[in-house]
Design a protein around this motif. Structure first.
Motif, PDB file in Angstrom:
ATOM      1  N   HIS A 110     -21.303  53.389  21.227  1.00 25.04           N
ATOM      2  CA  HIS A 110     -22.240  54.095  21.513  1.00 25.04           C
ATOM      3  C   HIS A 110     -23.478  54.114  20.651  1.00 25.04           C
ATOM      4  O   HIS A 110     -24.188  55.086  20.776  1.00 25.04           O
ATOM      5  CB  HIS A 110     -21.474  55.417  22.046  1.00 25.04           C
ATOM      6  CG  HIS A 110     -20.260  55.494  22.835  1.00 25.04           C
ATOM      7  ND1 HIS A 110     -20.776  55.822  24.235  1.00 25.04           N
ATOM      8  CD2 HIS A 110     -19.122  55.167  22.913  1.00 25.04           C
ATOM      9  CE1 HIS A 110     -19.552  55.697  24.736  1.00 25.04           C
ATOM     10  NE2 HIS A 110     -18.581  55.595  24.046  1.00 25.04           N
ATOM     11  N   GLN A 111     -23.359  53.552  19.689  1.00 19.85           N
ATOM     12  CA  GLN A 111     -24.384  53.328  18.787  1.00 19.85           C
ATOM     13  C   GLN A 111     -25.156  52.323  18.757  1.00 19.85           C
ATOM     14  O   GLN A 111     -24.656  51.143  18.574  1.00 19.85           O
ATOM     15  CB  GLN A 111     -23.527  53.446  17.020  1.00 19.85           C
ATOM     16  CG  GLN A 111     -22.977  54.505  16.904  1.00 19.85           C
ATOM     17  CD  GLN A 111     -22.076  54.653  15.547  1.00 19.85           C
ATOM     18  OE1 GLN A 111     -22.755  54.368  14.562  1.00 19.85           O
ATOM     19  NE2 GLN A 111     -21.018  54.475  15.780  1.00 19.85           N
ATOM     20  N   ASN A 112     -26.557  52.370  18.937  1.00 15.64           N
ATOM     21  CA  ASN A 112     -27.366  51.241  18.975  1.00 15.64           C
ATOM     22  C   ASN A 112     -27.990  50.973  17.664  1.00 15.64           C
ATOM     23  O   ASN A 112     -29.061  51.391  17.264  1.00 15.64           O
ATOM     24  CB  ASN A 112     -28.661  51.621  19.961  1.00 15.64           C
ATOM     25  CG  ASN A 112     -29.655  50.534  20.405  1.00 15.64           C
ATOM     26  OD1 ASN A 112     -29.103  49.538  20.029  1.00 15.64           O
ATOM     27  ND2 ASN A 112     -30.751  50.883  20.817  1.00 15.64           N
ATOM     28  N   ASP A 113     -27.144  50.320  16.924  1.00 19.44           N
ATOM     29  CA  ASP A 113     -27.203  50.360  15.425  1.00 19.44           C
ATOM     30  C   ASP A 113     -27.184  48.790  14.965  1.00 19.44           C
ATOM     31  O   ASP A 113     -26.205  48.109  15.323  1.00 19.44           O
ATOM     32  CB  ASP A 113     -26.313  51.026  14.511  1.00 19.44           C
ATOM     33  CG  ASP A 113     -26.520  50.969  13.108  1.00 19.44           C
ATOM     34  OD1 ASP A 113     -27.323  50.126  12.720  1.00 19.44           O
ATOM     35  OD2 ASP A 113     -25.890  52.007  12.576  1.00 19.44           O
ATOM     36  N   TYR A 117     -24.022  46.298  14.293  1.00 17.90           N
ATOM     37  CA  TYR A 117     -23.969  45.013  14.809  1.00 17.90           C
ATOM     38  C   TYR A 117     -23.450  43.873  14.035  1.00 17.90           C
ATOM     39  O   TYR A 117     -22.458  43.091  14.106  1.00 17.90           O
ATOM     40  CB  TYR A 117     -24.923  44.613  15.862  1.00 17.90           C
ATOM     41  CG  TYR A 117     -24.891  43.216  16.210  1.00 17.90           C
ATOM     42  CD1 TYR A 117     -23.981  42.680  17.301  1.00 17.90           C
ATOM     43  CD2 TYR A 117     -25.805  42.402  15.853  1.00 17.90           C
ATOM     44  CE1 TYR A 117     -24.089  41.412  17.585  1.00 17.90           C
ATOM     45  CE2 TYR A 117     -25.758  40.981  16.183  1.00 17.90           C
ATOM     46  CZ  TYR A 117     -24.958  40.541  17.189  1.00 17.90           C
ATOM     47  OH  TYR A 117     -24.862  39.243  17.483  1.00 17.90           O
ATOM     48  N   VAL A 130     -23.334  47.756  23.701  1.00 18.44           N
ATOM     49  CA  VAL A 130     -23.462  49.428  23.552  1.00 18.44           C
ATOM     50  C   VAL A 130     -23.576  50.032  25.043  1.00 18.44           C
ATOM     51  O   VAL A 130     -24.353  49.476  25.947  1.00 18.44           O
ATOM     52  CB  VAL A 130     -24.992  49.681  22.884  1.00 18.44           C
ATOM     53  CG1 VAL A 130     -25.301  50.941  22.910  1.00 18.44           C
ATOM     54  CG2 VAL A 130     -24.947  48.958  21.444  1.00 18.44           C
ATOM     55  N   LEU A 416     -27.440  44.263  22.094  1.00 28.26           N
ATOM     56  CA  LEU A 416     -27.794  45.671  21.750  1.00 28.26           C
ATOM     57  C   LEU A 416     -28.599  46.183  22.812  1.00 28.26           C
ATOM     58  O   LEU A 416     -29.719  45.542  23.308  1.00 28.26           O
ATOM     59  CB  LEU A 416     -28.535  45.764  20.353  1.00 28.26           C
ATOM     60  CG  LEU A 416     -27.608  45.675  19.255  1.00 28.26           C
ATOM     61  CD1 LEU A 416     -28.290  45.768  17.811  1.00 28.26           C
ATOM     62  CD2 LEU A 416     -26.362  46.390  19.282  1.00 28.26           C
ATOM     63  N   LYS A 417     -28.500  47.250  23.320  1.00 30.69           N
ATOM     64  CA  LYS A 417     -29.383  47.900  24.434  1.00 30.69           C
ATOM     65  C   LYS A 417     -30.313  48.724  23.543  1.00 30.69           C
ATOM     66  O   LYS A 417     -30.203  49.466  22.710  1.00 30.69           O
ATOM     67  CB  LYS A 417     -28.426  48.906  25.205  1.00 30.69           C
ATOM     68  CG  LYS A 417     -29.468  49.663  26.312  1.00 30.69           C
ATOM     69  CD  LYS A 417     -28.491  50.497  27.181  1.00 30.69           C
ATOM     70  CE  LYS A 417     -29.421  51.485  28.097  1.00 30.69           C
ATOM     71  NZ  LYS A 417     -30.236  52.318  27.554  1.00 30.69           N
ATOM     72  N   LEU A 418     -31.832  48.449  24.125  1.00 30.04           N
ATOM     73  CA  LEU A 418     -32.912  49.049  23.637  1.00 30.04           C
ATOM     74  C   LEU A 418     -32.893  50.483  23.913  1.00 30.04           C
ATOM     75  O   LEU A 418     -32.506  50.906  24.923  1.00 30.04           O
ATOM     76  CB  LEU A 418     -34.178  48.514  24.084  1.00 30.04           C
ATOM     77  CG  LEU A 418     -34.396  46.846  23.725  1.00 30.04           C
ATOM     78  CD1 LEU A 418     -35.764  46.459  24.263  1.00 30.04           C
ATOM     79  CD2 LEU A 418     -34.541  46.681  22.242  1.00 30.04           C
ATOM     80  N   ALA A 419     -33.348  51.172  22.674  1.00 25.54           N
ATOM     81  CA  ALA A 419     -33.526  52.543  22.959  1.00 25.54           C
ATOM     82  C   ALA A 419     -34.529  53.019  23.910  1.00 25.54           C
ATOM     83  O   ALA A 419     -35.375  52.197  23.917  1.00 25.54           O
ATOM     84  CB  ALA A 419     -33.472  53.407  21.633  1.00 25.54           C
TER      85      ALA A 419
END
Length: 419
Positions: A110-113, A117, A130, A416-419
């Motif tokens: 749950h962290q877009n980091d 990664y 994510v 990763l999913k972009l914020a």
């Protein structure tokens, strides 16, 4: 049987095929949230995951560690975790101590980091996804991990089914296959799966000594060499596995009786048309759950309307993440017959009527009696436009200039999913 990968036609080829079947593997998922478990179960219903055995557990990485202290590990472990970066790495280190070396791990976080990664990749995690993301993203990830390197994409499967006996799905299937061969110019294999009463051989003026029945009843192992020997070539780019059209045996099959045959055909031909009988049983239900496209052919009357709604409702249940079935109204405009208008037909069942095939008994009767396709009898007839549109639709060519929204971006953004 031709190797279609050796005959590329251009960039649009990817729209015809590209999926790869995931082999027989076991997956165990450890989820902190019920929605995540539901999404993973939904992913396994994808046709590419047909051979996968999935078990879901409550709890994250700590639950996995406890289970694998005493039990063997599967091919793939999926871990959902809301732990902070260092806590997650430490927990995965403990998990590695109880896992087989060949086991792969996908982490759902749950962290877009980006830094997290990178650490996970260096640690040996196969993938980091994510939340939230589409179930197809997980399918793509698993497919990339387990599909054989350099494996050929499986061919596109298109199933035709009548809403009611006599609605004409076989005629539509055979003429659409012909239109595909002429428009898309790729090899098409027609599987006539109505073994007692199939008409593909008659419609293409073929009487081959062998066909689909020889494959499904064979006591020996079926491979691409056997399929190549059994199928007949009836035109440029058009091949058949015909039905015997006899009643000398009972045609009762297990749910997966045709599965291997279809897979072999997919691995060797870019486009496979399945001409299904008007029936409902285990093997038809299973086949419909695994194909790329389904064309439902109906006549514009009340019985067809009821049956079409029943079929479409069931297909939505069987194929929650797959494309909507394509509805074709056939035999429209029969003289003196009360009919349901196409827009009313579609509105009543919450579906769009893709094409209408108008009733022309002289044209279709001549084609059937002569063993020809409609385009061979009258190449300029307007009905050929409908078959061409259907050919483009079922092969995905209408989307070749559009943007494919897969929910995953190339490169690092793929993970990763972009914020």
């Amino acid at each position: 049987m031709s190797e279609y990968d050796s005959d590329p036609t251009g960039p649009e080829e990817a729209s015809i095929s590209g999926a790869r079947l995931v082999p027989h593997i076991t997956i165990q998922a450890f989820c902190e949230n019920a929605k995540t478990a539901q999404m993973i179960e939904q992913a396994v219903s994808d046709r590419r995951m047909n051979k996968v055995a999935l078990t879901t557990h409550n709890g994250g990485v700590s639950a996995a560690i406890e289970i694998y202290r005493l039990n063997p590990t599967p091919n793939l472990i999926i871990i959902e975790s809301s732990l902070a970066a260092q806590e997650l790495i430490d927990s995965l280190d403990k998990l590695a101590g109880v896992c087989d070396a060949s086991t792969r791990v996908v982490v759902i976080g749950h962290q877009n980091d980006v830094e997290l990664y990178r650490k996970l990749m260096r640690f040996g995690v196969s993938e980091y996804l994510v939340m939230p993301f589409a179930s197809t993203a997980l399918v793509d990830t698993i497919s990339e991990q387990f599909a054989a390197a350099g494996a050929a994409p499986i061919g596109r499967t298109i199933a035709f089914l009548s809403a009611k006996g006599g609605a004409g799905s076989s005629t539509i299937a055979h003429n659409t296959a012909w239109a595909i061969s002429q428009t898309v110019r790729r090899d098409v294999l027609i599987l006539d799966m109505d073994l007692p009463f199939g008409t593909a051989g008659l419609n293409y003026n073929q009487e081959p000594p062998h066909g689909l029945a020889d494959a499904v009843f064979s006591p020996d192992v079926i491979d691409d060499v056997v399929i190549d020997r059994l199928m007949s070539k009836c035109a440029n780019h058009v091949n058949l596995l015909t039905a015997p059209g006899t009643l000398d045996k009972d045609y009762d099959f297990e749910e997966r009786s045709f599965e291997q045959i279809i897979e072999i055909c997919q691995n060797n031909v870019p486009l496979v048309v399945l001409d299904l009988p008007h029936a409902w049983n285990g093997w038809i239900r299973h086949t419909l759950s695994t194909v790329d496209e389904i064309v439902v052919v109906a006549e514009p009357d009340l019985a067809n309307l009821r049956n079409t709604k029943t079929i479409l409702d069931k297909l939505k249940e069987l194929r929650p993440d797959e494309s909507e079935p394509i509805l074709v109204l056939n035999k429209v405009g029969v003289a003196k017959r009360p009919e349901i208008a196409a827009n009313e037909f579609g509105t009543s069942i919450d579906a769009e009527c893709f094409a209408q095939i108008h009733f022309d008994p002289a044209l279709f009767g001549s084609a059937a009696n002569n063993g020809q396709m409609i385009a061979e009898v009258n190449v300029s007839h307007k009905v050929n436009e409908a078959f061409t549109r259907l050919a483009l639709k079922t092969t995905g060519r209408e989307m070749q200039d559009g943007v494919h929204q897969s929910g995953i971006l190339p490169g690092l953004l793929k993970k990763l999913k972009l914020a």
